[in-house]
Design a protein around this motif. Structure first.
Motif, PDB file in Angstrom:
ATOM      1  N   ASN A  25       0.903  -1.290   0.056  1.00 37.52           N
ATOM      2  CA  ASN A  25      -0.039  -0.039   0.052  1.00 37.52           C
ATOM      3  C   ASN A  25       0.838   1.251   0.050  1.00 37.52           C
ATOM      4  O   ASN A  25       1.414   1.659   0.972  1.00 37.52           O
ATOM      5  N   LYS A  93      -7.084   1.568  -1.328  1.00 35.29           N
ATOM      6  CA  LYS A  93      -7.402   0.247  -0.423  1.00 35.29           C
ATOM      7  C   LYS A  93      -6.283  -0.589   0.097  1.00 35.29           C
ATOM      8  O   LYS A  93      -5.144   0.075  -0.055  1.00 35.29           O
ATOM      9  N   GLU A  94      -6.579  -1.474   0.806  1.00 35.21           N
ATOM     10  CA  GLU A  94      -5.356  -2.200   1.551  1.00 35.21           C
ATOM     11  C   GLU A  94      -5.359  -3.693   0.963  1.00 35.21           C
ATOM     12  O   GLU A  94      -6.152  -4.360   0.785  1.00 35.21           O
ATOM     13  N   LYS A  97      -6.229  -6.608   2.585  1.00 32.56           N
ATOM     14  CA  LYS A  97      -7.659  -7.121   2.859  1.00 32.56           C
ATOM     15  C   LYS A  97      -8.648  -6.959   1.596  1.00 32.56           C
ATOM     16  O   LYS A  97      -9.426  -7.879   1.423  1.00 32.56           O
ATOM     17  N   ASP A  98      -8.351  -6.069   1.024  1.00 28.88           N
ATOM     18  CA  ASP A  98      -9.149  -5.794  -0.130  1.00 28.88           C
ATOM     19  C   ASP A  98      -8.790  -6.609  -1.643  1.00 28.88           C
ATOM     20  O   ASP A  98      -9.467  -6.331  -2.616  1.00 28.88           O
ATOM     21  N   TRP A 101      -5.792  -2.925  -5.914  1.00 27.92           N
ATOM     22  CA  TRP A 101      -6.553  -1.942  -6.750  1.00 27.92           C
ATOM     23  C   TRP A 101      -5.817  -0.543  -7.092  1.00 27.92           C
ATOM     24  O   TRP A 101      -4.997  -0.189  -6.091  1.00 27.92           O
ATOM     25  N   LYS A 122      -8.179  -3.473 -10.889  1.00 29.13           N
ATOM     26  CA  LYS A 122      -8.083  -4.654  -9.942  1.00 29.13           C
ATOM     27  C   LYS A 122      -7.124  -5.621 -10.409  1.00 29.13           C
ATOM     28  O   LYS A 122      -7.252  -6.009 -11.655  1.00 29.13           O
ATOM     29  N   GLU A 155     -10.791   7.703  -1.897  1.00 27.87           N
ATOM     30  CA  GLU A 155     -10.721   6.160  -1.790  1.00 27.87           C
ATOM     31  C   GLU A 155     -11.832   5.725  -0.911  1.00 27.87           C
ATOM     32  O   GLU A 155     -12.659   4.736  -1.181  1.00 27.87           O
ATOM     33  N   ASP A 159     -16.879   2.526  -3.357  1.00 22.15           N
ATOM     34  CA  ASP A 159     -17.517   1.120  -2.954  1.00 22.15           C
ATOM     35  C   ASP A 159     -17.195   0.161  -4.052  1.00 22.15           C
ATOM     36  O   ASP A 159     -17.736   0.055  -4.945  1.00 22.15           O
ATOM     37  N   LEU A 160     -16.293  -0.788  -3.431  1.00 21.84           N
ATOM     38  CA  LEU A 160     -16.062  -1.842  -4.348  1.00 21.84           C
ATOM     39  C   LEU A 160     -17.114  -2.660  -4.759  1.00 21.84           C
ATOM     40  O   LEU A 160     -16.984  -3.125  -5.720  1.00 21.84           O
ATOM     41  N   GLU A 161     -18.119  -2.899  -3.985  1.00 24.96           N
ATOM     42  CA  GLU A 161     -19.300  -3.646  -4.187  1.00 24.96           C
ATOM     43  C   GLU A 161     -19.956  -2.871  -5.337  1.00 24.96           C
ATOM     44  O   GLU A 161     -21.005  -3.555  -5.939  1.00 24.96           O
TER      45      GLU A 161
END
Length: 252
Positions: A25, A93-94, A97-98, A101, A122, A155, A159-161
């Protein structure tokens, strides 16, 4: 007791060393490092995905070059040769964890908040040496000046979703320790009102990223269109992206 203390101390040292080696990161771009942008700099990352992830990050000045032998690099200029085209790729993002990205943002220097291209990217490992790169549209507004002023807020707005997939997918594979090649799927050419199709071939080097485009009449790539296409070359610069635009846009 001393043996236990010594064992715990060793674990802490090893854990810290691992974190430093594999940290991905890079919200603070280490462009001030003396070897930044060189093969030696990226060799510090032991895993191929970390190396590729960092090599894709940065600020790049865009050029083109014809496919003829010994052709010269031509700066990509617009507005009567007054403005340069810049690609800015920044991690978000991390990763632990994510996932891995990036925001990929291309703009002309006089209009930094009106991107030519903007996508959330991604990178996912397929195996140790092969990686898929998917691209997404974000419902959240992404502007360069906002990223410069407060990347964390930008960031958090993503929302990645809620991301919408773009039809381009790139497969990268490692050629050498700091050299990756890649190719996209064949997808609709949005610059030609989706009437034709295109495919890119990529090379990722420490100092630059380059790609060439092929054009087709069909999604299977059975019929090639003989359309002239220069090689696009994005050359890494250590100059901060904030210094490439009108400072008044940043409130200075």
């Amino acid at each position: 007791m001393m043996k236990n203390f010594g064992f715990i101390f060793i674990l802490i040292v090893l854990f810290n060393a691992a974190c430093k080696t594999n940290s991905t990161n890079t919200q603070n771009t280490p462009s001030e490092a003396s070897d930044f942008g060189t093969a030696a700099y990226y060799q510090k990352y032991q895993r191929n995905i970390d190396r590729l992830y960092h090599m894709l990050q940065g600020t790049f000045i865009c050029y083109s070059q014809s496919t003829e032998k010994e052709a010269k690099l031509i700066p990509w200029k617009v507005n009567n040769q007054q403005d340069s085209v810049i690609t800015y790729s920044v991690p978000i993002k991390e990763p632990a964890k994510d996932g891995y990205w990036l925001i990929c943002y291309q703009f002309i220097t006089s209009l930094p908040d009106e991107p030519i291209y903007c996508a959330v990217q991604k990178i996912t490992p397929v195996d140790r040496d092969t990686f898929l790169s998917d691209f997404f549209d974000s419902p959240a507004e992404i502007k360069l000046t906002k990223m410069i002023k407060d990347l964390k807020t930008v960031e958090q707005s993503i929302d990645l979703e809620q991301l919408t997939p773009i039809d381009e997918v790139v497969t990268y594979y490692r050629e050498k320790i700091t050299f990756f090649k890649g190719f996209s799927n064949i997808y609709k050419d949005h610059q030609n009102q989706n009437l034709t199709y295109r495919q890119e071939n990529y090379e990722v080097h420490p100092e630059n990223t380059q790609f060439a485009t092929r054009y087709f009449k069909d999604i299977n790539g059975d019929t090639t269109i003989n359309k002239a296409s220069n090689i696009a070359i994005e050359i890494r610069t250590s100059k901060p992206v904030s210094e490439m635009i009108d400072q008044t846009l940043l409130g200075k």
